[in-house]
Design an enzyme around this catalytic site. Structure first.
Site, PDB file in Angstrom:
ATOM      1  CE1 TYR A   1      86.822  44.373  51.042  1.00  0.00           C
ATOM      2  CE2 TYR A   1      88.287  44.183  49.142  1.00  0.00           C
ATOM      3  CZ  TYR A   1      88.013  43.936  50.471  1.00  0.00           C
ATOM      4  OH  TYR A   1      88.912  43.249  51.239  1.00  0.00           O
TER       5      TYR A   1
ATOM      6  CE1 TYR B   1      80.828  21.826  40.859  1.00  0.00           C
ATOM      7  CE2 TYR B   1      79.617  19.766  41.026  1.00  0.00           C
ATOM      8  CZ  TYR B   1      79.650  21.121  40.745  1.00  0.00           C
ATOM      9  OH  TYR B   1      78.502  21.763  40.346  1.00  0.00           O
TER      10      TYR B   1
ATOM     11  CB  THR C   1      70.625  22.244  34.712  1.00  0.00           C
ATOM     12  OG1 THR C   1      70.230  22.010  36.061  1.00  0.00           O
ATOM     13  CG2 THR C   1      69.821  23.390  34.135  1.00  0.00           C
TER      14      THR C   1
ATOM     15  NE  ARG D   1      77.516  20.306  32.401  1.00  0.00           N
ATOM     16  CZ  ARG D   1      77.066  21.363  33.073  1.00  0.00           C
ATOM     17  NH1 ARG D   1      76.381  21.190  34.181  1.00  0.00           N
ATOM     18  NH2 ARG D   1      77.326  22.584  32.659  1.00  0.00           N
TER      19      ARG D   1
HETATM   20  O1  LIG Z   1      74.438  18.610  34.358  1.00  0.00           O
HETATM   21  C1  LIG Z   1      74.477  18.934  35.540  1.00  0.00           C
HETATM   22  O2  LIG Z   1      73.790  19.803  35.931  1.00  0.00           O
HETATM   23  C2  LIG Z   1      75.378  18.212  36.498  1.00  0.00           C
HETATM   24  O3  LIG Z   1      76.383  17.585  35.729  1.00  0.00           O
HETATM   25  C3  LIG Z   1      77.388  16.883  36.390  1.00  0.00           C
HETATM   26  O4  LIG Z   1      76.982  15.638  36.847  1.00  0.00           O
HETATM   27  P1  LIG Z   1      76.888  14.346  35.911  1.00  0.00           P
HETATM   28  O5  LIG Z   1      75.530  13.815  36.169  1.00  0.00           O
HETATM   29  O6  LIG Z   1      78.003  13.413  36.099  1.00  0.00           O
HETATM   30  O7  LIG Z   1      76.925  14.950  34.419  1.00  0.00           O
HETATM   31  P2  LIG Z   1      77.310  14.380  32.994  1.00  0.00           P
HETATM   32  O8  LIG Z   1      78.754  14.551  32.726  1.00  0.00           O
HETATM   33  O9  LIG Z   1      76.358  15.027  32.079  1.00  0.00           O
HETATM   34  O10 LIG Z   1      77.051  12.811  33.051  1.00  0.00           O
HETATM   35  C4  LIG Z   1      75.799  12.220  33.171  1.00  0.00           C
HETATM   36  C5  LIG Z   1      75.958  10.745  32.895  1.00  0.00           C
HETATM   37  O11 LIG Z   1      76.201  10.551  31.509  1.00  0.00           O
HETATM   38  C6  LIG Z   1      77.403   9.826  31.322  1.00  0.00           C
HETATM   39  N1  LIG Z   1      78.030  10.334  30.078  1.00  0.00           N
HETATM   40  C7  LIG Z   1      78.507  11.594  29.983  1.00  0.00           C
HETATM   41  C8  LIG Z   1      79.038  12.074  28.805  1.00  0.00           C
HETATM   42  C9  LIG Z   1      79.115  11.214  27.699  1.00  0.00           C
HETATM   43  O12 LIG Z   1      79.590  11.561  26.585  1.00  0.00           O
HETATM   44  N2  LIG Z   1      78.649   9.945  27.838  1.00  0.00           N
HETATM   45  C10 LIG Z   1      78.093   9.491  28.988  1.00  0.00           C
HETATM   46  O13 LIG Z   1      77.669   8.311  29.058  1.00  0.00           O
HETATM   47  C11 LIG Z   1      78.224  10.027  32.569  1.00  0.00           C
HETATM   48  O14 LIG Z   1      79.134   8.985  32.780  1.00  0.00           O
HETATM   49  C12 LIG Z   1      77.110  10.081  33.615  1.00  0.00           C
HETATM   50  O15 LIG Z   1      76.757   8.800  33.992  1.00  0.00           O
HETATM   51  C13 LIG Z   1      77.945  17.776  37.465  1.00  0.00           C
HETATM   52  O16 LIG Z   1      78.785  17.106  38.265  1.00  0.00           O
HETATM   53  C14 LIG Z   1      76.924  18.457  38.300  1.00  0.00           C
HETATM   54  O17 LIG Z   1      77.496  19.396  39.121  1.00  0.00           O
HETATM   55  C15 LIG Z   1      75.969  19.172  37.474  1.00  0.00           C
HETATM   56  O18 LIG Z   1      74.991  19.744  38.299  1.00  0.00           O
END
Ligand SMILES: O=C(O)[C@H]1O[C@H](OP(=O)(O)OP(=O)(O)OC[C@H]2O[C@@H](n3ccc(=O)[nH]c3=O)[C@H](O)[C@@H]2O)[C@H](O)[C@@H](O)[C@@H]1O
EC number: 4.1.1.35
Length: 394
Positions: free
Chosen positions: A124, A205, A235, A246
């Site tokens: 609130y 998500y 991003t 990520r």
């Molecule tokens: O960075 C973002 O803004 C987005 O990240 C994620 O989405 P995703 O694209 O799956 O993000 P990552 O985990 O960064 O993966 C990107 C790609 O890299 C790959 N990855 C990730 C991490 C890693 O160590 N090695 C690798 O090959 C994943 O499998 C995927 O194909 C989130 O789900 C989104 O909500 C978010 O907006």
């Protein structure tokens, strides 16, 4: 400042002592004063606190703005922009993935307030605009506790829409490219309904954000709440958590430390990465526009993850190997935003080149590593559930 005060008081002590015959009690009092002044200076950083420069806005133009998740990676950059633009900003965060240090440079400023609060509980306060960003966004984080992720995106969004309705505020929802799931349309435009597995590991998500969008439009149609929906694509930038999980933070930290860069699957899946300052500008433009339908915000420059690993290796000048790990379940295979709508209706497009953004982020993570007690943080592969073997979290 401390030195000047000490000097002044010492000077005073000397002159008083010179004029006194029996001075022991006076001496003790004055030495005590020196001690007190020193303590005050040490305990009150606000005495010497310097804030980033803030514009002056008249009462008419100054808005009271709530940012949920405002201590997180994107939220804290948005906080900086809105504070520097001269608005009154209230940050609400439960600090699951957000951190106080991301906004600590504003603590004590008269336009700033930080509230430790979980949006799953009602709130609130009186505000004019709500940027609703609260939710873990990294796949390992949002899959860590799927029920909590669902509650945050459903009950949390209901609470914020309820607040917007009560106080007549406009609400911007930070939605995601993940509403398109593993897309069958490429690039993804806002008309596409998506391809989401409702019972897969990402569903908490993806479906949480999809229903959050549904809630926005129900409140708009039924209650007349003004809503804005940003579909945010990948991003990156400073203030990402070291254990975010990520791809950008993982690859940079691995490259900086000579560890293998962990590519999930073959690395042929694609993503398009935008720098955080571009996103923040897009969010503010969208909030202050008259566009109530969803708008994609992302950088359309698409790369395979393997190309991306090689690019980071070369920017860091790292000798790291590339290690292939099992593919993550339901990992979107191709992702790239169609941003024609944002360009046409907001006059927005990303301006920070990928390499420039990456170099800044590499510098940020190098500094983070220096600050680590043992100068080391090795991201563990944690694509939540790999396609084969599927390790479970918690
Ligand atoms: O960075 C973002 O803004 C987005 O990240 C994620 O989405 P995703 O694209 O799956 O993000 P990552 O985990 O960064 O993966 C990107 C790609 O890299 C790959 N990855 C990730 C991490 C890693 O160590 N090695 C690798 O090959 C994943 O499998 C995927 O194909 C989130 O789900 C989104 O909500 C978010 O907006």
């Amino acid at each position: 400042m401390l030195k000047i005060k000490e000097y002044t008081v010492r000077h005073l002590v000397a002159s008083v002592l010179a004029n006194q015959k029996d001075s022991s009690s006076l001496r003790q009092i004055i030495l005590l004063m020196v001690h007190v002044v020193r303590e005050i200076c040490l305990l009150s950083p606000s005495f010497s606190q310097k804030y980033p420069p803030v514009k002056f806005l008249s009462e008419k133009d100054r808005k009271r703005i709530l940012i949920t998740g405002g201590a997180g990676f994107v939220g804290s950059h948005l906080t900086d922009k809105l504070m520097m633009d001269g608005h009154e900003v209230t940050v609400v965060d439960n600090f699951f993935t957000g951190r106080k240090r991301n906004v600590e440079h504003w603590i004590g400023h008269e336009n700033f307030e930080l509230i430790n609060h979980d949006v799953v509980e009602p709130l609130y306060i009186e505000v004019d605009q709500i940027y609703h960003l609260a939710s873990p966004a990294s796949p390992p984080n949002y899959m860590y506790n799927p029920i909590k992720t669902l509650k945050t995106n459903t009950i949390g969004t209901l609470n914020m829409l309820g607040l917007a309705k009560r106080v007549g505020a406009r609400l911007l929802l930070a939605s995601t490219s993940e509403v398109y799931g593993d897309p069958e349309v490429h690039p993804q435009n806002e008309e596409y309904w998506g391809h989401v597995n409702p019972i897969g590991p990402r569903a908490c998500y993806d479906e949480g954000k999809r229903v959050a969008e549904t809630m926005c439009y129900a409140y708009m149609k039924q209650e007349g709440v003004e809503v804005r929906v940003a579909r945010i694509f990948n991003t990156f930038g400073s203030r990402m958590h070291m254990n975010d999980g990520r791809v950008v933070s993982n690859f940079i930290l691995q490259a900086l430390q000579g560890e293998p860069l962990t590519v999930y699957g073959t690395g042929s899946q694609t993503r398009a990465f935008q720098y955080v300052s571009d996103l923040v500008n897009g969010l503010v433009l969208l909030m202050n526009s008259n566009i109530s339908s969803p708008v994609n915000l992302g950088n359309p420059e698409e790369h395979t993850i393997l190309e991306f690993a090689r690019l980071i290796k070369s920017l860091v000048v790292s000798r790291s190997q590339i290690q292939f790990l099992p593919e993550a379940q339901d990992d979107p295979q191709r992702r790239r935003p169609d941003i024609r709508k944002a360009k046409m209706m907001l006059g927005w497009e990303p301006v920070v080149p990928l390499e420039e953004g990456l170099n800044k982020t590499i510098q940020y993570f190098s500094r983070e590593l220096e600050h680590q007690a043992n100068n080391q943080y090795i991201p563990k592969p944690k694509a939540a559930r790999m396609k084969k073997g599927r390790p479970r979290h918690n």
